[in-house]
Design a protein around this motif. Structure first.
Motif, PDB file in Angstrom:
ATOM      1  N   ALA A 283       4.222   0.505   2.313  1.00 16.47           N
ATOM      2  CA  ALA A 283       3.760  -0.257   3.476  1.00 16.47           C
ATOM      3  C   ALA A 283       3.277  -1.612   2.969  1.00 16.47           C
ATOM      4  O   ALA A 283       2.742  -1.723   1.870  1.00 16.47           O
ATOM      5  N   VAL A 284       3.469  -2.648   3.780  1.00 19.93           N
ATOM      6  CA  VAL A 284       3.023  -3.990   3.430  1.00 19.93           C
ATOM      7  C   VAL A 284       2.451  -4.627   4.681  1.00 19.93           C
ATOM      8  O   VAL A 284       2.992  -4.464   5.778  1.00 19.93           O
ATOM      9  N   GLU A 285       1.347  -5.342   4.499  1.00 20.47           N
ATOM     10  CA  GLU A 285       0.665  -5.969   5.629  1.00 20.47           C
ATOM     11  C   GLU A 285       0.956  -7.464   5.659  1.00 20.47           C
ATOM     12  O   GLU A 285       0.814  -8.147   4.645  1.00 20.47           O
ATOM     13  N   GLN A 286       1.342  -7.977   6.821  1.00 21.02           N
ATOM     14  CA  GLN A 286       1.537  -9.401   7.104  1.00 21.02           C
ATOM     15  C   GLN A 286       2.390 -10.125   6.057  1.00 21.02           C
ATOM     16  O   GLN A 286       2.058 -11.209   5.598  1.00 21.02           O
ATOM     17  N   PRO A 287       3.519  -9.591   5.651  1.00 23.62           N
ATOM     18  CA  PRO A 287       4.330 -10.333   4.657  1.00 23.62           C
ATOM     19  C   PRO A 287       4.972 -11.577   5.253  1.00 23.62           C
ATOM     20  O   PRO A 287       5.145 -12.580   4.557  1.00 23.62           O
ATOM     21  N   PHE A 288       5.326 -11.511   6.530  1.00 22.23           N
ATOM     22  CA  PHE A 288       6.045 -12.649   7.112  1.00 22.23           C
ATOM     23  C   PHE A 288       5.142 -13.851   7.278  1.00 22.23           C
ATOM     24  O   PHE A 288       5.592 -14.992   7.155  1.00 22.23           O
ATOM     25  N   MET A 289       3.851 -13.656   7.530  1.00 21.05           N
ATOM     26  CA  MET A 289       2.934 -14.785   7.622  1.00 21.05           C
ATOM     27  C   MET A 289       2.785 -15.456   6.251  1.00 21.05           C
ATOM     28  O   MET A 289       2.736 -16.680   6.149  1.00 21.05           O
ATOM     29  N   LEU A 290       2.712 -14.612   5.211  1.00 21.18           N
ATOM     30  CA  LEU A 290       2.622 -15.185   3.861  1.00 21.18           C
ATOM     31  C   LEU A 290       3.893 -15.970   3.500  1.00 21.18           C
ATOM     32  O   LEU A 290       3.831 -17.071   2.947  1.00 21.18           O
TER      33      LEU A 290
ATOM     34  N   PRO B 114      22.206 -19.616  -4.281  1.00 20.47           N
ATOM     35  CA  PRO B 114      21.463 -19.589  -5.560  1.00 20.47           C
ATOM     36  C   PRO B 114      19.964 -19.584  -5.290  1.00 20.47           C
ATOM     37  O   PRO B 114      19.455 -20.358  -4.471  1.00 20.47           O
ATOM     38  N   VAL B 115      19.270 -18.667  -5.958  1.00 27.24           N
ATOM     39  CA  VAL B 115      17.832 -18.520  -5.742  1.00 27.24           C
ATOM     40  C   VAL B 115      17.126 -18.395  -7.080  1.00 27.24           C
ATOM     41  O   VAL B 115      17.732 -18.077  -8.115  1.00 27.24           O
ATOM     42  N   ARG B 116      15.817 -18.691  -7.035  1.00 27.84           N
ATOM     43  CA  ARG B 116      14.932 -18.447  -8.168  1.00 27.84           C
ATOM     44  C   ARG B 116      14.055 -17.268  -7.776  1.00 27.84           C
ATOM     45  O   ARG B 116      13.382 -17.290  -6.745  1.00 27.84           O
ATOM     46  N   VAL B 117      14.050 -16.200  -8.611  1.00 25.54           N
ATOM     47  CA  VAL B 117      13.412 -14.932  -8.256  1.00 25.54           C
ATOM     48  C   VAL B 117      12.235 -14.701  -9.186  1.00 25.54           C
ATOM     49  O   VAL B 117      12.320 -14.958 -10.396  1.00 25.54           O
ATOM     50  N   ALA B 118      11.135 -14.200  -8.608  1.00 26.28           N
ATOM     51  CA  ALA B 118       9.997 -13.708  -9.376  1.00 26.28           C
ATOM     52  C   ALA B 118       9.871 -12.218  -9.098  1.00 26.28           C
ATOM     53  O   ALA B 118       9.831 -11.790  -7.928  1.00 26.28           O
ATOM     54  N   ALA B 119       9.846 -11.410 -10.181  1.00 26.19           N
ATOM     55  CA  ALA B 119       9.806  -9.949 -10.015  1.00 26.19           C
ATOM     56  C   ALA B 119       8.632  -9.394 -10.806  1.00 26.19           C
ATOM     57  O   ALA B 119       8.291  -9.889 -11.882  1.00 26.19           O
ATOM     58  N   LEU B 120       8.001  -8.305 -10.225  1.00 27.84           N
ATOM     59  CA  LEU B 120       6.852  -7.678 -10.868  1.00 27.84           C
ATOM     60  C   LEU B 120       6.959  -6.165 -10.659  1.00 27.84           C
ATOM     61  O   LEU B 120       7.226  -5.711  -9.545  1.00 27.84           O
ATOM     62  N   ALA B 121       6.773  -5.423 -11.738  1.00 24.92           N
ATOM     63  CA  ALA B 121       6.771  -3.961 -11.654  1.00 24.92           C
ATOM     64  C   ALA B 121       5.366  -3.462 -11.980  1.00 24.92           C
ATOM     65  O   ALA B 121       4.753  -3.919 -12.949  1.00 24.92           O
ATOM     66  N   ARG B 122       4.860  -2.494 -11.134  1.00 28.03           N
ATOM     67  CA  ARG B 122       3.535  -1.944 -11.369  1.00 28.03           C
ATOM     68  C   ARG B 122       3.522  -0.490 -10.913  1.00 28.03           C
ATOM     69  O   ARG B 122       4.343  -0.074 -10.083  1.00 28.03           O
ATOM     70  N   PRO B 123       2.604   0.314 -11.434  1.00 33.31           N
ATOM     71  CA  PRO B 123       2.532   1.713 -10.978  1.00 33.31           C
ATOM     72  C   PRO B 123       2.068   1.784  -9.519  1.00 33.31           C
ATOM     73  O   PRO B 123       1.315   0.920  -9.050  1.00 33.31           O
ATOM     74  N   ALA B 124       2.519   2.774  -8.857  1.00 37.20           N
ATOM     75  CA  ALA B 124       2.091   2.990  -7.451  1.00 37.20           C
ATOM     76  C   ALA B 124       0.683   3.587  -7.436  1.00 37.20           C
ATOM     77  O   ALA B 124       0.420   4.576  -8.123  1.00 37.20           O
ATOM     78  N   GLN B 125      -0.216   3.000  -6.665  1.00 40.97           N
ATOM     79  CA  GLN B 125      -1.609   3.469  -6.557  1.00 40.97           C
ATOM     80  C   GLN B 125      -1.958   3.620  -5.065  1.00 40.97           C
ATOM     81  O   GLN B 125      -2.059   2.599  -4.378  1.00 40.97           O
ATOM     82  N   PRO B 126      -2.133   4.843  -4.589  1.00 43.65           N
ATOM     83  CA  PRO B 126      -1.906   6.130  -5.267  1.00 43.65           C
ATOM     84  C   PRO B 126      -0.434   6.415  -5.426  1.00 43.65           C
ATOM     85  O   PRO B 126       0.391   5.800  -4.758  1.00 43.65           O
ATOM     86  N   PRO B 127      -0.061   7.359  -6.337  1.00 45.09           N
ATOM     87  CA  PRO B 127       1.361   7.664  -6.575  1.00 45.09           C
ATOM     88  C   PRO B 127       2.029   8.202  -5.319  1.00 45.09           C
ATOM     89  O   PRO B 127       1.402   8.833  -4.478  1.00 45.09           O
ATOM     90  N   LEU B 128       3.320   7.955  -5.241  1.00 46.08           N
ATOM     91  CA  LEU B 128       4.111   8.480  -4.130  1.00 46.08           C
ATOM     92  C   LEU B 128       4.408   9.947  -4.366  1.00 46.08           C
ATOM     93  O   LEU B 128       4.719  10.365  -5.492  1.00 46.08           O
ATOM     94  N   PRO B 129       4.337  10.762  -3.336  1.00 45.45           N
ATOM     95  CA  PRO B 129       4.604  12.197  -3.519  1.00 45.45           C
ATOM     96  C   PRO B 129       6.019  12.471  -4.015  1.00 45.45           C
ATOM     97  O   PRO B 129       6.249  13.398  -4.798  1.00 45.45           O
TER      98      PRO B 129
ATOM     99  N   SER C 200       0.847  -1.204   0.000  1.00 41.98           N
ATOM    100  CA  SER C 200       0.000   0.000   0.000  1.00 41.98           C
ATOM    101  C   SER C 200       0.878   1.248   0.000  1.00 41.98           C
ATOM    102  O   SER C 200       1.960   1.266   0.613  1.00 41.98           O
ATOM    103  N   THR C 201       0.401   2.265  -0.714  1.00 39.09           N
ATOM    104  CA  THR C 201       1.089   3.582  -0.728  1.00 39.09           C
ATOM    105  C   THR C 201       0.148   4.685  -0.254  1.00 39.09           C
ATOM    106  O   THR C 201       0.387   5.865  -0.527  1.00 39.09           O
TER     107      THR C 201
END
Length: 480
Positions: A65-72, A125-140, A58-59
């Motif tokens: 900010a991110v909610e409960q990432p460690f539980m996931l 060695p790791v396998r990575v998944a990456a995703l880019a998306r616009p910030a909603q709402p935009p960061l000031p 969330s922005t």
């Protein structure tokens, strides 16, 4: 010298390496496909974790900010049995949450499209998944910037599972290769077994056994070879039989003539009267003439038989019967004049050509003319005639001798058989046998016909003109 290799080893030398290489290439491609399938299966779970974390970003507060990432992540670690890392950051890297050293892909990310790649994170060695998306709402601080979400897992459990699957796949493929090799070798051995049986059969034969080879059970590719060998053995057997026949005939006939000659020599040695010695020498001279004539005829018959056996290889050329008749008539003209015979040659205005062996046809006509001159009384005539009706060509020799009885005509061509009239003349009984053999070689017909009511005989060779070709015209010739 080049080493002689068996058909079996040649087949295996070409087939086995090709089979092993093709199966090895198939094994390599299947392993690559299997690795891609395992990655796709694990990447689906990794993509689920990526989407779950992205939904909790969330922005709204003006920062990340991110909610409960460690539980996931804990739940994801339980399902994958691997270490899981995450990182959430702005594209400019000024704000980030999670593992700060998780590397980005080398190529720029496309908005809204997850990307999967291998990387190293803290020597792991790791396998990575990456995703880019616009910030909603935009960061000031960066209104047009994007948020990058990354989730990575260690490769330990994935590699263990992949190795297990690959090992089973390799074992299966190697077993398939081994079975294919065994089946190939067995198939080659079983397929070539009839050839081994053929070799054993030929080795077990007697040296004089020239009977045809049985091609039953042989492959269709080998049967033409066996048929060719059978034809060759048949020709060889015929030639061997002809040689034995010639030796038997020569030993019998020459032994008789030489025995008579020796008796005459012994008689001449015992005589003291010059007249008796002269008569004995004249008898010896006649006996030598008969022996020479018989030897020449036997050799001519042997050559004709040899040509008959090798008919497929006999060179056939255009032969003008009229020209041949004129040449042979000139050859026997001194013999006819010595006996005061009228030798006539009747030829057509146009050439009469057939396909054949000129030396054989000359031998046949020489024997017919020799018989005619021998049996025709002095002062009478012998005629050589060539006729043609466009379909058949006829070479005739007509004499005014005693002729032949119906029984003699029925048995004409039998070796050493002399007719009723021939018993009063010297000869070996081979002339008509030679002519008959040469006629068979040229697919011609030998006809013997009494002239009647006058004494005499007409002997003719009838040829088909189906394969004749035109040659230059030549005027009528005659000799007498």
């Amino acid at each position: 010298m080049r080493a002689v290799r068996s058909l079996k080893s040649a087949l295996l030398w070409w087939l086995l390496p090709g089979l092993v290489l093709s199966m090895g290439a198939t094994l390599w491609f299947s392993n690559q496909l299997l690795r891609d399938q395992v990655d796709a299966a694990y990447d689906r779970a990794l993509a689920g974790a990526l989407r779950a974390i992205d939904l909790n970003v969330s922005t709204a507060s003006g920062g990340l900010a991110v909610e409960q990432p460690f539980m996931l992540l804990e739940f994801f670690e339980l399902t994958t049995n691997a270490r899981v890392y995450f990182r959430i950051s702005t594209e400019d890297g000024l704000a980030e949450i999670g593992s700060p050293f998780l590397p980005l892909p080398r190529q720029p990310l496309v908005t809204g499209q997850p990307r999967f790649y291998y990387a190293m994170h803290e020597d792991t060695p790791v396998r990575v998944a990456a995703l880019a998306r616009p910030a909603q709402p935009p960061l000031p601080s960066n209104p047009s910037g994007r948020i990058i979400v990354q989730v990575a897992e260690s490769l330990g459990p994935r590699e263990v599972f992949l190795q297990q699957v690959l090992r089973r796949s390799i074992e299966r493929d190697v077993l398939g290769i081994a079975l294919s090799v065994v089946l190939l070798v067995s198939g080659v051995v079983m397929t070539l077994r009839p050839l081994t049986r053929l070799r054993q059969e030929l080795e077990a034969r007697e040296t004089d056994d020239l009977s045809p080879i049985d091609d039953g059970g042989l492959p269709s590719e080998v049967r033409p070879l066996v048929a060719a060998v059978n034809r060759h053995m048949t020709r060889y057997a015929d030639m061997a039989r002809a040689q034995r026949q010639f030796l038997d005939d020569a030993s019998h006939q020459l032994r008789t003539s030489l025995s008579v000659l020796r008796t005459q020599i012994d008689f001449a040695l015992r005589e003291s009267e010059p007249d008796e010695v002269r008569r004995a020498l004249l008898a010896m001279h006649d006996g030598l003439d008969r022996t020479v004539r018989m030897a020449n005829q036997m050799l001519a018959l042997a050559r004709a038989r040899e040509a008959s056996l090798a008919e497929s290889g006999l060179v056939r050329e255009p032969v003008d019967l009229a020209e041949l008749a004129a040449a042979v008539a000139r050859q026997v003209l001194p013999q006819a004049r010595l006996k005061r015979l009228d030798l006539g040659v009747e030829l057509p205005a146009d050439p009469v050509q057939i396909l054949g062996a000129e030396w054989l046809l000359r031998e046949a006509l020489l024997n017919l003319l020799d018989n005619a001159i021998r049996y025709t009384p002095a002062g009478r005539g012998v005629t050589v005639r060539v006729t043609s009706d466009g379909r058949l060509a006829c070479l005739q020799v007509e004499d005014q001798g005693p002729g032949m009885t119906p029984d003699d005509i029925a048995h004409a061509g039998v070796r050493f058989r002399r007719g009723h009239a021939g018993k009063r003349q010297s000869g070996a009984g081979l002339g008509l046998a030679i002519v008959h053999t040469i006629a068979q070689i040229h697919a011609a017909e030998l006809r013997l016909m009494p002239l009647g009511p006058l004494p005499g005989l007409r002997a003719e060779l009838v040829f088909s003109l189906g394969s004749a070709a035109p040659i230059e015209s030549r005027s009528k010739a005659s000799a007498s």
